[in-house]
Motif scaffolding. Structure first.
Motif, PDB file in Angstrom:
ATOM      1  N   THR A  92      16.768  -6.556  45.696  1.00 60.13           N
ATOM      2  CA  THR A  92      15.341  -6.843  45.707  1.00 60.13           C
ATOM      3  C   THR A  92      15.095  -8.217  46.323  1.00 60.13           C
ATOM      4  OG1 THR A  92      13.397  -7.226  44.336  1.00 60.13           O
ATOM      5  CG2 THR A  92      15.510  -7.770  43.351  1.00 60.13           C
ATOM      6  N   ARG A  93      13.988  -8.335  47.038  1.00 58.57           N
ATOM      7  CA  ARG A  93      13.630  -9.618  47.641  1.00 58.57           C
ATOM      8  C   ARG A  93      13.019 -10.563  46.608  1.00 58.57           C
ATOM      9  NH1 ARG A  93      17.098  -7.328  50.687  1.00 58.57           N
ATOM     10  NH2 ARG A  93      17.012  -7.965  52.882  1.00 58.57           N
ATOM     11  N   LYS A  94      13.018 -10.159  45.355  1.00 56.01           N
ATOM     12  CA  LYS A  94      12.544 -11.025  44.275  1.00 56.01           C
ATOM     13  C   LYS A  94      13.652 -11.921  43.725  1.00 56.01           C
ATOM     14  CE  LYS A  94       8.872  -7.816  42.958  1.00 56.01           C
ATOM     15  NZ  LYS A  94       8.311  -6.933  41.897  1.00 56.01           N
ATOM     16  N   VAL A  95      14.807 -11.869  44.360  1.00 59.00           N
ATOM     17  CA  VAL A  95      15.900 -12.773  43.991  1.00 59.00           C
ATOM     18  C   VAL A  95      15.479 -14.210  44.279  1.00 59.00           C
ATOM     19  CG1 VAL A  95      18.222 -13.538  44.630  1.00 59.00           C
ATOM     20  CG2 VAL A  95      17.758 -11.103  44.302  1.00 59.00           C
ATOM     21  N   GLN A  96      15.669 -15.098  43.322  1.00 65.56           N
ATOM     22  CA  GLN A  96      15.314 -16.501  43.483  1.00 65.56           C
ATOM     23  C   GLN A  96      16.530 -17.380  43.799  1.00 65.56           C
ATOM     24  OE1 GLN A  96      11.877 -17.486  43.268  1.00 65.56           O
ATOM     25  NE2 GLN A  96      11.955 -15.250  43.521  1.00 65.56           N
ATOM     26  N   SER A  97      17.689 -17.019  43.237  1.00 60.25           N
ATOM     27  CA  SER A  97      18.912 -17.772  43.499  1.00 60.25           C
ATOM     28  C   SER A  97      20.107 -16.861  43.274  1.00 60.25           C
ATOM     29  CB  SER A  97      18.995 -19.011  42.602  1.00 60.25           C
ATOM     30  OG  SER A  97      18.858 -18.654  41.242  1.00 60.25           O
ATOM     31  N   ALA A  98      21.243 -17.218  43.885  1.00 60.51           N
ATOM     32  CA  ALA A  98      22.429 -16.367  43.802  1.00 60.51           C
ATOM     33  C   ALA A  98      23.692 -17.219  43.849  1.00 60.51           C
ATOM     34  CB  ALA A  98      22.431 -15.351  44.949  1.00 60.51           C
ATOM     35  N   GLU A 126      19.121 -15.898  51.855  1.00 61.21           N
ATOM     36  CA  GLU A 126      19.430 -15.177  53.100  1.00 61.21           C
ATOM     37  C   GLU A 126      20.869 -14.682  53.102  1.00 61.21           C
ATOM     38  OE1 GLU A 126      15.874 -17.269  53.296  1.00 61.21           O
ATOM     39  OE2 GLU A 126      17.870 -18.123  52.891  1.00 61.21           O
ATOM     40  N   GLU A 127      21.784 -15.537  52.608  1.00 57.96           N
ATOM     41  CA  GLU A 127      23.185 -15.131  52.549  1.00 57.96           C
ATOM     42  C   GLU A 127      23.374 -13.996  51.533  1.00 57.96           C
ATOM     43  OE1 GLU A 127      27.406 -15.377  53.366  1.00 57.96           O
ATOM     44  OE2 GLU A 127      25.525 -15.748  54.430  1.00 57.96           O
ATOM     45  N   ALA A 128      22.673 -14.079  50.427  1.00 61.68           N
ATOM     46  CA  ALA A 128      22.749 -13.016  49.417  1.00 61.68           C
ATOM     47  C   ALA A 128      22.284 -11.683  49.999  1.00 61.68           C
ATOM     48  CB  ALA A 128      21.908 -13.381  48.202  1.00 61.68           C
ATOM     49  N   PHE A 129      21.202 -11.694  50.778  1.00 62.84           N
ATOM     50  CA  PHE A 129      20.697 -10.454  51.360  1.00 62.84           C
ATOM     51  C   PHE A 129      21.613  -9.944  52.473  1.00 62.84           C
ATOM     52  CE2 PHE A 129      16.346 -12.318  50.153  1.00 62.84           C
ATOM     53  CZ  PHE A 129      16.433 -11.778  48.880  1.00 62.84           C
ATOM     54  N   ARG A 130      22.282 -10.850  53.140  1.00 62.89           N
ATOM     55  CA  ARG A 130      23.244 -10.414  54.169  1.00 62.89           C
ATOM     56  C   ARG A 130      24.433  -9.712  53.522  1.00 62.89           C
ATOM     57  NH1 ARG A 130      27.920 -11.678  56.455  1.00 62.89           N
ATOM     58  NH2 ARG A 130      28.293 -13.440  55.044  1.00 62.89           N
ATOM     59  N   LEU A 131      24.901 -10.271  52.393  1.00 59.63           N
ATOM     60  CA  LEU A 131      26.042  -9.678  51.698  1.00 59.63           C
ATOM     61  C   LEU A 131      25.655  -8.408  50.945  1.00 59.63           C
ATOM     62  CD1 LEU A 131      27.662 -12.943  50.260  1.00 59.63           C
ATOM     63  CD2 LEU A 131      28.515 -11.551  52.166  1.00 59.63           C
ATOM     64  N   GLU A 132      24.431  -8.397  50.412  1.00 61.22           N
ATOM     65  CA  GLU A 132      23.942  -7.250  49.639  1.00 61.22           C
ATOM     66  C   GLU A 132      22.552  -6.877  50.148  1.00 61.22           C
ATOM     67  OE1 GLU A 132      25.630  -5.509  47.716  1.00 61.22           O
ATOM     68  OE2 GLU A 132      27.328  -6.791  47.199  1.00 61.22           O
ATOM     69  N   PRO A 133      22.485  -6.115  51.243  1.00 64.54           N
ATOM     70  CA  PRO A 133      21.197  -5.821  51.895  1.00 64.54           C
ATOM     71  C   PRO A 133      20.188  -5.081  51.018  1.00 64.54           C
ATOM     72  CG  PRO A 133      23.065  -5.238  53.307  1.00 64.54           C
ATOM     73  CD  PRO A 133      23.622  -5.532  51.979  1.00 64.54           C
ATOM     74  N   LEU A 134      20.659  -4.372  49.988  1.00 64.20           N
ATOM     75  CA  LEU A 134      19.756  -3.557  49.181  1.00 64.20           C
ATOM     76  C   LEU A 134      19.140  -4.309  48.003  1.00 64.20           C
ATOM     77  CD1 LEU A 134      21.876  -0.277  49.127  1.00 64.20           C
ATOM     78  CD2 LEU A 134      19.996  -0.870  50.651  1.00 64.20           C
TER      79      LEU A 134
END
Length: 536
Positions: free
Chosen positions: A129-135, A119-127
């Motif tokens: 892919t939602r296939k991210v598993q870890s960041a 969720e934090e990864a998508f907040r920082l980088e909204p674009l």
């Protein structure tokens, strides 16, 4: 005959770093470069200031070097570094076992890798892919290779260092197994000169093998071409890396108003080969859109390529299998005293490479001065007070950009022009906020022979229009303000400038890029008749 204690061949990041280091230690040093500075690998890369995370699994030593130099360059070259931060992301198609090894490698190398939630990864980088598993967050950054290199030269000059651009080395003179000079030729005028010296340092990067051959020597350097793509806007806020074994197309680096995707790895016979193909573009896009699924929705500005100078010792691997470390060769061991070659490495570690090279040279010369390049800033910063007073003369957002590009002395001269001659507040390049006053300042320097020299120092033509609107202005202004004889050849210089842009556009002619190119062609060929035209 001109004299110097040390002659450096090659004006890439390593060469200018050595020039600065030796000059600061009081060694009379002259750098010779056959073109403009950083016209090779040091400018033809993704502009990433590595945290070392990319090497944490395979090459712990390189990773440790990167994180240490990353911190040093942030300190000494503040105006060259954009502290974007970095993010490594593992997708569902990436090996979880590699993530575990990577985390351990980062810890062992001293790289701070902070795990964050999806969720934090998508907040920082909204674009993303939602296939991210870890960041993970790491201290990557973006760096301007042109600016960093010229600032090294400016620093060196304060200590007596000298630099000749557009001079090619024809031969390395020697007698009785000892170097005693070099013969050089001006690539613009054809004039030839001899320079007497005690030591020659071959820092020619991908051309190191050819330079070594001038002295009858062999150096195991393999030019390794990497192709990159530039997009017309910032797709990411951070430098984004795929968390998997290093491969093609897995790094996104935001630079100013654009984003660069890279890179590939292809062994080539000639370092002059900076060609790119549509197939390479498609390959990078196919890989890149796994991280940013809507990548093809963005307009491609250009493709470009550079040649890494990979050091290949006898029996060593090439390509991605080759080490990204560097090597220093003292050719006295082969019978030629006073000749050194330095090859390999990365832009991020150029200062360290220069320090190690300077240590060896100073030992030969009996010079005991210590390296100070990690402590002293490259150039003084323009004060906030000065920038505040100057804002009334610059376009919006232009003050900080100009201050970073120019440094205190040039900035003061440009501000004086803007104040005393209001007509020089006109913008030559809207994309990069370059005023006529700044263009004039750079055009009148002795080292500017071509419009492209100004481009590399001001970023004219490097923004989202890729020179479509500033090429004509630049050609006219260069003819007016340029110091060298060739500046008067207005049409030729403009064609050279546009052709340099066209080379990178040709492989990405699709969609909106194709429409923009047709507009440019209509503008220059039909309206301005730059290729001649039938007179009625």
């Amino acid at each position: 005959m001109e004299k110097a204690t040390v002659v450096i061949i090659g004006g890439g990041a390593t060469g200018v770093g050595i020039l600065r280091d030796l000059s600061m230690r009081g060694v009379d040093t002259l750098l010779v470069e056959k073109g403009d500075l950083v016209n090779g690998a040091s400018s033809r890369y993704h502009g990433l200031l590595h945290s070392g995370g990319r090497y944490a699994v395979k090459d712990g030593e390189a990773a440790r070097e990167c994180i240490i130099e990353n911190q040093i360059l942030r300190r000494i070259g503040k105006s060259c570094v954009e502290t974007t931060g970095g993010m490594f992301v593992r997708l569902d198609i990436d090996d979880p076992a590699y993530e575990e090894a990577w985390v351990k490698g980062c810890a062992a190398s001293g790289i701070e890798a902070v795990p964050i939630t999806r969720e934090e990864a998508f907040r920082l980088e909204p674009l993303l892919t939602r296939k991210v598993q870890s960041a993970y967050l790491v201290p990557d950054a973006a760096i301007d290779g042109f600016r960093m290199s010229w600032q090294n030269v400016e620093s060196a000059k304060r200590y007596g260092g000298r630099c000749l651009t557009y001079w090619e080395v024809l031969s390395i003179e020697q007698a009785n197994g000892t170097v005693n000079g070099v013969k050089i030729r001006n690539t613009v005028t054809g004039a030839e000169e001899n320079i007497e010296c005690e030591i020659v340092i071959n820092a020619a990067g991908g051309w190191a093998g050819k330079v070594a051959a001038l002295a009858g020597l062999q150096v195991g350097v393999q030019p390794d071409k990497g192709t990159l793509l530039a997009f017309n806007q910032r797709i990411t806020n951070h430098v984004v890396n795929r968390l998997h074994k290093s491969s093609d197309g897995d790094i996104f680096v935001p630079h100013g108003s654009i984003t660069i995707l890279g890179t590939s790895s292809m062994s080539i016979p000639d370092p002059e080969d900076t060609s790119t193909s549509r197939a390479e573009v498609e390959n990078l896009l196919a890989i890149g859109e796994k991280t940013f699924e809507h990548l093809r929705d963005y307009r491609l500005l250009r493709a470009f390529a550079g040649s890494r100078p990979l050091y290949i010792p006898p029996g060593g691997e090439s390509g991605r299998g080759a080490s990204r470390g560097f090597a220093i060769v003292d050719h006295e061991e082969e019978g030629l005293k006073g000749m050194f070659t330095i090859v390999g490495g990365k832009f991020t570690t150029y200062r360290l490479m220069a320090e190690k090279m300077a240590d060896k040279v100073c030992a030969k010369l009996g010079n005991t001065e210590k390296c100070r390049t990690a402590e002293e800033p490259l150039v003084p910063e323009v004060s906030e007070e000065t920038k505040k007073a100057a804002r009334q003369y610059f376009p919006a957002y232009g003050t900080n950009l100009a201050a970073a590009r120019l440094g205190p002395e040039r900035f003061a001269r440009v501000v004086k022009r803007l104040r005393d001659e209001p007509e020089k507040r006109e913008l030559v390049c809207e994309c990069e906020n370059v005023t006529l006053a700044e263009f004039e300042e750079i055009a009148q320097e002795d080292t500017c022979y071509y419009i492209n020299d100004i481009r590399r120092r001001t970023r004219v033509g490097m923004g989202t229009c890729q020179g479509n609107f500033c090429a004509l202005r630049s050609a006219g202004l260069f003819a007016k303000y340029g110091k060298h004889e060739g500046a008067a050849e207005t049409l030729t210089r403009m064609k050279e400038f546009l052709q340099g842009r066209w080379k990178g556009v040709r492989p990405v002619l699709l969609g909106r890029t194709l429409r923009e190119t047709e507009m440019t062609r209509a503008l220059y060929e039909l309206s301005f008749h730059v290729n001649g035209g039938k007179k009625e």
